[in-house]
Design a protein around this motif. Sequence first.
Motif, PDB file in Angstrom:
ATOM      1  N   ARG A 140      -5.312   0.342  -8.121  1.00  0.00           N
ATOM      2  CA  ARG A 140      -4.711   0.462  -9.458  1.00  0.00           C
ATOM      3  C   ARG A 140      -4.331   1.923  -9.739  1.00  0.00           C
ATOM      4  N   LYS A 141      -3.548   2.123 -10.774  1.00  0.00           N
ATOM      5  CA  LYS A 141      -3.034   3.461 -11.088  1.00  0.00           C
ATOM      6  C   LYS A 141      -4.156   4.479 -11.292  1.00  0.00           C
ATOM      7  N   ASP A 142      -5.141   4.148 -12.103  1.00  0.00           N
ATOM      8  CA  ASP A 142      -6.192   5.110 -12.413  1.00  0.00           C
ATOM      9  C   ASP A 142      -7.338   5.053 -11.402  1.00  0.00           C
ATOM     10  N   LYS A 143      -7.780   3.846 -11.040  1.00  0.00           N
ATOM     11  CA  LYS A 143      -8.931   3.683 -10.161  1.00  0.00           C
ATOM     12  C   LYS A 143      -8.708   2.499  -9.233  1.00  0.00           C
ATOM     13  N   PHE A 144      -9.473   2.469  -8.171  1.00  0.00           N
ATOM     14  CA  PHE A 144      -9.527   1.279  -7.326  1.00  0.00           C
ATOM     15  C   PHE A 144     -10.360   0.221  -8.043  1.00  0.00           C
ATOM     16  N   SER A 145      -9.990  -1.022  -7.880  1.00  0.00           N
ATOM     17  CA  SER A 145     -10.802  -2.145  -8.327  1.00  0.00           C
ATOM     18  C   SER A 145     -11.282  -2.864  -7.079  1.00  0.00           C
ATOM     19  N   LEU A 146     -12.597  -3.005  -6.939  1.00  0.00           N
ATOM     20  CA  LEU A 146     -13.198  -3.704  -5.816  1.00  0.00           C
ATOM     21  C   LEU A 146     -13.730  -5.031  -6.333  1.00  0.00           C
ATOM     22  N   TYR A 147     -13.276  -6.134  -5.724  1.00  0.00           N
ATOM     23  CA  TYR A 147     -13.658  -7.466  -6.176  1.00  0.00           C
ATOM     24  C   TYR A 147     -14.684  -8.060  -5.233  1.00  0.00           C
ATOM     25  N   VAL A 148     -15.900  -8.245  -5.748  1.00  0.00           N
ATOM     26  CA  VAL A 148     -16.985  -8.865  -5.000  1.00  0.00           C
ATOM     27  C   VAL A 148     -17.638  -9.916  -5.890  1.00  0.00           C
ATOM     28  N   LEU A 149     -18.334 -10.858  -5.269  1.00  0.00           N
ATOM     29  CA  LEU A 149     -18.950 -11.957  -6.015  1.00  0.00           C
ATOM     30  C   LEU A 149     -20.363 -11.596  -6.441  1.00  0.00           C
ATOM     31  N   ILE A 202       0.838  -1.207   0.000  1.00  0.00           N
ATOM     32  CA  ILE A 202       0.000   0.000   0.000  1.00  0.00           C
ATOM     33  C   ILE A 202       0.872   1.255   0.000  1.00  0.00           C
ATOM     34  N   ARG A 203       1.885   1.274   0.857  1.00  0.00           N
ATOM     35  CA  ARG A 203       2.758   2.457   0.924  1.00  0.00           C
ATOM     36  C   ARG A 203       3.506   2.697  -0.388  1.00  0.00           C
ATOM     37  N   SER A 204       3.709   1.653  -1.183  1.00  0.00           N
ATOM     38  CA  SER A 204       4.416   1.812  -2.463  1.00  0.00           C
ATOM     39  C   SER A 204       3.467   2.136  -3.616  1.00  0.00           C
ATOM     40  N   SER A 205       2.161   2.156  -3.348  1.00  0.00           N
ATOM     41  CA  SER A 205       1.195   2.452  -4.410  1.00  0.00           C
ATOM     42  C   SER A 205       1.038   3.966  -4.566  1.00  0.00           C
ATOM     43  N   ASP A 206       0.128   4.382  -5.388  1.00  0.00           N
ATOM     44  CA  ASP A 206      -0.138   5.797  -5.640  1.00  0.00           C
ATOM     45  C   ASP A 206      -0.377   6.513  -4.306  1.00  0.00           C
ATOM     46  N   PRO A 207       0.403   7.550  -4.002  1.00  0.00           N
ATOM     47  CA  PRO A 207       0.246   8.253  -2.724  1.00  0.00           C
ATOM     48  C   PRO A 207      -1.177   8.757  -2.463  1.00  0.00           C
ATOM     49  N   LYS A 208      -1.924   9.058  -3.518  1.00  0.00           N
ATOM     50  CA  LYS A 208      -3.302   9.517  -3.363  1.00  0.00           C
ATOM     51  C   LYS A 208      -4.232   8.393  -2.896  1.00  0.00           C
ATOM     52  N   LYS A 209      -3.787   7.144  -3.005  1.00  0.00           N
ATOM     53  CA  LYS A 209      -4.632   6.007  -2.664  1.00  0.00           C
ATOM     54  C   LYS A 209      -4.262   5.351  -1.327  1.00  0.00           C
ATOM     55  N   VAL A 210      -3.198   5.809  -0.694  1.00  0.00           N
ATOM     56  CA  VAL A 210      -2.709   5.160   0.527  1.00  0.00           C
ATOM     57  C   VAL A 210      -3.734   5.219   1.654  1.00  0.00           C
ATOM     58  N   ILE A 256     -15.921  -3.631  -9.353  1.00  0.00           N
ATOM     59  CA  ILE A 256     -16.453  -2.273  -9.291  1.00  0.00           C
ATOM     60  C   ILE A 256     -15.264  -1.323  -9.251  1.00  0.00           C
ATOM     61  N   TYR A 257     -15.295  -0.288 -10.071  1.00  0.00           N
ATOM     62  CA  TYR A 257     -14.195   0.665 -10.164  1.00  0.00           C
ATOM     63  C   TYR A 257     -14.628   2.013  -9.611  1.00  0.00           C
ATOM     64  N   PHE A 258     -13.749   2.649  -8.837  1.00  0.00           N
ATOM     65  CA  PHE A 258     -14.012   3.978  -8.317  1.00  0.00           C
ATOM     66  C   PHE A 258     -12.685   4.694  -8.099  1.00  0.00           C
ATOM     67  N   LYS A 259     -12.719   6.022  -8.073  1.00  0.00           N
ATOM     68  CA  LYS A 259     -11.482   6.804  -7.931  1.00  0.00           C
ATOM     69  C   LYS A 259     -11.064   7.002  -6.477  1.00  0.00           C
ATOM     70  N   LYS A 260     -12.035   7.258  -5.585  1.00  0.00           N
ATOM     71  CA  LYS A 260     -11.700   7.495  -4.177  1.00  0.00           C
ATOM     72  C   LYS A 260     -12.910   7.171  -3.309  1.00  0.00           C
ATOM     73  N   LEU A 261     -12.636   6.840  -2.048  1.00  0.00           N
ATOM     74  CA  LEU A 261     -13.715   6.474  -1.126  1.00  0.00           C
ATOM     75  C   LEU A 261     -14.703   7.617  -0.912  1.00  0.00           C
ATOM     76  N   ALA A 262     -14.244   8.850  -1.008  1.00  0.00           N
ATOM     77  CA  ALA A 262     -15.132   9.997  -0.829  1.00  0.00           C
ATOM     78  C   ALA A 262     -16.258  10.006  -1.864  1.00  0.00           C
ATOM     79  N   ASP A 263     -16.084   9.299  -2.977  1.00  0.00           N
ATOM     80  CA  ASP A 263     -17.108   9.215  -4.019  1.00  0.00           C
ATOM     81  C   ASP A 263     -18.183   8.175  -3.695  1.00  0.00           C
ATOM     82  N   LEU A 264     -18.006   7.415  -2.591  1.00  0.00           N
ATOM     83  CA  LEU A 264     -18.905   6.304  -2.272  1.00  0.00           C
ATOM     84  C   LEU A 264     -19.714   6.564  -1.012  1.00  0.00           C
TER      85      LEU A 264
END
Length: 138
Positions: free
Chosen positions: A76-85, A17-25, A109-117
């Motif tokens: 992911r670089k552009d968006k979060f990927s949420l994996y659900v069944l 997580i710490r090595s991923s996009d700083p905006k997503k940490v 499910i793809y989203f940019k940030k938790l604030a959008d949910l």
Amino acid sequence: MSANKTTATKMDVAAFIRSSDPKKVEDSFTLVALMERLSGEKATMWGPSIIGFGKYHYKYASGREGDMCRIGFSPRKDKFSLYVLDCDEKDQLALVKDLGKVTMTVSCIYFKKLADLDMGVLEKLITLSLERTKVKWG
């Protein structure tokens, strides 16, 4: 049949997580806490980039089988990927509509940030997915 590429690994989740996009940490650590609480499972790396919780064994009619995390996400670089069944089921589709600014495929499910949910809707969706996975795969 080829081997599954996405398997549980010993990689350190926090380091990933710490090595991923700083905006997503921050959002990533929030998702880890939420998913650990809802699943009762510790976060584990699946492949090089999926943070998963719990696991189940699947076997398709084709004979293909393997293990996968019950729920998971990837920053992911552009968006979060949420994996659900089964998020294509009617009740889950209704939840996805109320979730916020998202796009989706059959089980992602793809989203940019938790604030959008809507976090309450996200919790319901994750809980329903965990229940469905248990019923379908044990």
